[in-house]
Design a protein around this motif. Structure first.
Motif, mmCIF file in Angstrom:
data_model
loop_
_atom_site.group_PDB
_atom_site.id
_atom_site.type_symbol
_atom_site.label_atom_id
_atom_site.label_comp_id
_atom_site.label_asym_id
_atom_site.label_seq_id
_atom_site.Cartn_x
_atom_site.Cartn_y
_atom_site.Cartn_z
ATOM 1 N N SER B 58 -9.693 1.061 13.768
ATOM 2 C CA SER B 58 -8.082 1.987 12.777
ATOM 3 C C SER B 58 -8.728 2.602 11.572
ATOM 4 N N GLU B 59 -9.806 3.826 11.994
ATOM 5 C CA GLU B 59 -9.676 4.408 10.408
ATOM 6 C C GLU B 59 -9.254 4.750 9.602
ATOM 7 N N ASP B 60 -7.704 4.738 9.776
ATOM 8 C CA ASP B 60 -6.503 4.594 8.392
ATOM 9 C C ASP B 60 -6.722 3.517 7.772
ATOM 10 N N ALA B 61 -6.203 2.508 9.209
ATOM 11 C CA ALA B 61 -5.935 1.486 7.917
ATOM 12 C C ALA B 61 -7.224 0.786 7.358
ATOM 13 N N GLY B 64 -7.870 2.321 3.585
ATOM 14 C CA GLY B 64 -5.852 1.887 2.916
ATOM 15 C C GLY B 64 -7.068 0.459 2.850
ATOM 16 N N MET B 65 -7.431 -0.525 3.255
ATOM 17 C CA MET B 65 -7.732 -1.597 3.727
ATOM 18 C C MET B 65 -8.361 -1.467 2.044
ATOM 19 N N VAL B 67 -9.339 0.333 -0.193
ATOM 20 C CA VAL B 67 -8.682 0.617 -1.262
ATOM 21 C C VAL B 67 -8.231 -0.366 -2.291
ATOM 22 N N VAL B 88 -9.979 10.760 11.358
ATOM 23 C CA VAL B 88 -8.388 10.205 11.676
ATOM 24 C C VAL B 88 -7.620 9.478 10.188
ATOM 25 N N ASN B 91 -6.606 11.170 5.634
ATOM 26 C CA ASN B 91 -5.376 10.965 4.640
ATOM 27 C C ASN B 91 -5.696 9.879 3.638
ATOM 28 N N GLN B 92 -6.176 8.375 4.284
ATOM 29 C CA GLN B 92 -6.327 7.655 3.217
ATOM 30 C C GLN B 92 -7.515 7.584 2.198
ATOM 31 N N ASN B 95 -5.557 11.629 0.184
ATOM 32 C CA ASN B 95 -4.808 11.051 -0.609
ATOM 33 C C ASN B 95 -4.618 9.557 -1.635
ATOM 34 N N GLN B 96 -5.044 8.518 -0.582
ATOM 35 C CA GLN B 96 -5.349 7.398 -1.009
ATOM 36 C C GLN B 96 -6.495 7.017 -2.584
ATOM 37 N N PRO B 138 -10.186 16.366 -4.865
ATOM 38 C CA PRO B 138 -11.192 15.710 -6.349
ATOM 39 C C PRO B 138 -11.050 14.484 -5.707
ATOM 40 N N GLY B 139 -11.633 13.912 -6.766
ATOM 41 C CA GLY B 139 -11.732 12.604 -6.890
ATOM 42 C C GLY B 139 -12.762 11.849 -6.207
ATOM 43 N N LEU B 140 -13.841 12.340 -5.815
ATOM 44 C CA LEU B 140 -14.943 11.932 -4.625
ATOM 45 C C LEU B 140 -16.126 12.291 -4.863
#
Lengths: 319, 321
Positions: B58-61, B64-65, B67, B88, B91-92, B95-96, B138-140
């Motif tokens: 679950s690359e997205d989770a 997110g986890m 973060v 995958v 987005n996280q 964007n996150q 930006p931000g990375l």
């Protein structure tokens, strides 16, 4: 609920008046009971809350100052997002209050991650997390990944699903094929609860159980509320795609009216007291609005334009 | 005798991070008892119980986890099994994680390890180089270590940074690249002159450094001294070191393994063209992979990515101009 409804009415009228609010306004009318019932079970600075678009009531119940909503909508520098982000995209992560991004479902794993870190550090205690989504958001991969991960880790997380029948304009028949969303809880290996989202007392009761069970180690809890948003997706949307007959049924079940009647029937309050609360809310909102209208908007010349916290790694700042 | 591999450096850096900072934990697919698909976390789960976790696929989770954990003061290191799969979790990441500090003033100290780049037989979905994609946002912070020393020190520095780091470690270097020890740390954000020269500059990073050094050696036999600059970090990009090198040589070739449209190599050329046009004696050149998915068969793969031979050929073109 009263303060939320009153505030959102003000936000709607500021939007329609034009001028000060840039971008959209997204209201939780009709969803206040379901949202507030979750929020009252959460403690500022102790629990983790990741609210979504229609959670003004839950945000207030959690402890966000009402004025922060106005400040974020108006983009003033005194608000938590200081004009860098707006409207419902606000939070104060250091206080356990996550700031949503627009990508639905993606906040679930963030709330789970905060709880996971607390468990590793041994600071979890009896804290719990909560996050919200609509029927549409349950269709995202992020929602599935996040909830599955939280279930695997058995985290104390309450996931509210406000099934408000429409994702923007798309009816649930085009969103999912299962009979009831709550049936999915079984598939995740978590506990599921279903409730009439317009019935405040029923919502409070269901959330009380859900939070209690989450906090003592029963893992994630899914709470599905059946309701209808009493408005468009945003104030720009007249919701003409919702049949009039359906709107009528739900307008007559406005959760705020239902809640007030419940309080009266149980003798918790009187008509006079209710009216006083409404008046008080209007005064509070009016006062906050006039204050925020005087507060400074962001100045592009004073903005740092710095996306990294490490100043030495910002290009042009290497020294 | 050289004994430490690039992969061992990555493992050792994680060991050191776990040992010295209780806020660090590892999260990724198959990384606990199994030690990871490449064994970059071998034995770490045993040595640090309760700090190394297998994640679902679950690359997205996973991002997110991380973060959420970072908000709580943790410093997670996330292993993507292959850089390719980070799409995958894209987005996280962009964007996150990348927006968190700017939006909320809450630092986001997460390190995302991307086993990157091509190896023979890996095909379209286990070979990608993602640095240019992430550098666009930006931000990375985007790090691309090419040496055992940088693999070790830059990973340790990543964990210490209060910002999200995309750590692009090259799979081709995992087993073959060796060093005697971890040497000296160099600061993040500074490029390194890997080989001094006077006739042309090659700006490169990651595995392409080694192909470029070999090409420079080939050109030496023809009497040319080619300077090779190892960017080390794609973002921030050390423009000063690049410009100083071009000022010495007057000629520029930029080599990267990622796809040719836009990206890190184009960024270098754009900066040199706009800031040091007057220093150039020849049009600046770029060499990237071909503009197709990455092929499976070694015959095709060797022609798809830049190699010592293709870099030498470009250098000759540049030097003849």
């Amino acid at each position: 609920m009263i303060r939320s409804r009153t505030l959102e009415e003000k936000l709607g009228s500021l939007y329609r008046a034009g001028g000060r609010i840039v971008g959209g306004v997204y209201l939780g009318r009709g969803q206040e009971a379901f949202s507030a019932a979750a929020g009252i079970h959460l403690r500022w600075d102790k629990d983790v809350y990741g609210p979504l678009i229609r959670d003004q009531a839950g945000r207030i119940a959690f402890g966000e100052p009402l004025i922060d909503s106005l400040r974020t909508y108006l983009g003033v520098v005194t608000g938590p997002m200081r004009g860098r982000d707006g409207n419902i995209h606000r939070g104060q992560p250091k206080h356990g209050y996550m700031a949503m991004i627009s990508h639905l479902g993606s906040l679930l794993s963030v709330v789970a991650g905060a709880l996971f870190a607390r468990r590793i550090k041994g600071t979890l205690g009896d804290s719990a997390g909560a996050t919200s989504i609509g029927d549409g958001g349950t269709s995202t991969g992020a929602f599935h990944e996040g909830l599955n991960m939280a279930a695997v880790e058995k985290l104390p997380l309450v996931v509210s699903i406000a099934n408000n029948q429409y994702a923007y304009s798309t009816p649930t028949s085009r969103q999912y094929a299962c009979e009831n969303l709550v049936d999915r809880a079984h598939g995740y290996g978590i506990e599921g609860h279903s409730v009439d989202g317009t019935d405040l007392l029923a919502c409070v009761k269901v959330y009380r159980t859900a939070f209690e069970r989450a906090r003592v180690g029963h893992g994630p809890q899914m709470v599905v509320g059946r309701l209808l948003r009493l408005g468009g997706h945003g104030e720009h949307d007249d919701a003409s795609y919702i049949p009039e007959s359906m709107k009528k049924i739900h307008e007559s079940r406005d959760c705020l009216t239902v809640a007030q009647q419940q309080a009266l029937d149980l003798g918790w309050t009187t008509q006079a007291e209710l009216e006083a609360w409404h008046k008080q809310a209007r005064q509070e909102v009016d006062q906050a609005t006039s204050q925020v209208l005087k507060e400074p908007t962001p100045d592009p010349y004073r903005e740092t334009w710095q996306a990294l916290s490490t100043t030495s790694l910002v290009e042009g700042n290497e020294g | 005798m050289s004994s430490i591999t690039y992969l061992e450096a990555i493992r050792e850096a994680q060991y050191e991070a776990l040992r010295t900072n209780p806020d660090v934990f590892l999260y990724g697919q198959d990384i606990n008892a199994f030690g990871g698909a490449f064994k970059a976390t071998k034995n770490l789960g045993r040595e640090f119980p309760g700090r190394v976790f297998d994640s679902p696929i679950s690359e997205d989770a996973m991002i997110g986890m991380a973060v959420g954990a970072a908000v709580e003061g943790a410093r997670p290191i996330i292993e993507m099994q292959f850089a390719d799969f980070s799409s995958v979790g894209f987005n996280q990441i962009v964007n996150q994680a990348a927006t968190l500090y700017w939006r909320t003033q809450t630092p986001c100290p997460i390190t995302i390890r991307l086993p990157s780049g091509g190896t023979a037989g890996s095909g379209p979905f286990h070979s990608q180089s993602m640095e240019s994609i992430y550098a666009h946002y930006p931000g990375l912070v985007i790090l691309t270590p090419a040496t055992v020393e940088d693999a070790y020190w830059m990973l340790l520095d990543s964990v210490k940074l209060d910002d999200p780091v995309i750590f692009c470690e090259h799979k081709f270097l995992y087993y073959h690249l060796k060093a005697d020890d971890f040497g000296q740390a160099m600061p993040i954000g500074k490029a390194r002159i890997a080989r001094p020269g006077r006739d042309a500059t090659v700006v490169t990073y990651s595995a392409m450094l080694h192909e470029s050094l070999k090409a420079a050696e080939e050109l030496r036999l023809d009497g040319y001294e080619v300077e090779v600059v190892d960017l080390r970090s794609v973002k921030p990009m050390d423009t000063d070191t690049i410009l100083a090198s071009v000022a010495r040589t007057g000629r520029l070739l930029v080599v990267g393994e990622s796809f040719p449209w836009g990206g890190a190599t184009a960024e270098v050329v754009a900066r040199v063209a706009s800031e040091a046009f007057h220093l150039l004696d020849a049009p600046p050149l770029r060499l990237n992979s071909k503009d197709t998915p990455i092929p499976y068969h070694p015959n095709l793969w060797k022609s798809h990515r830049p190699t010592t031979a293709s870099i030498s050929a470009e250098l000759r073109k540049l030097l003849r101009y």
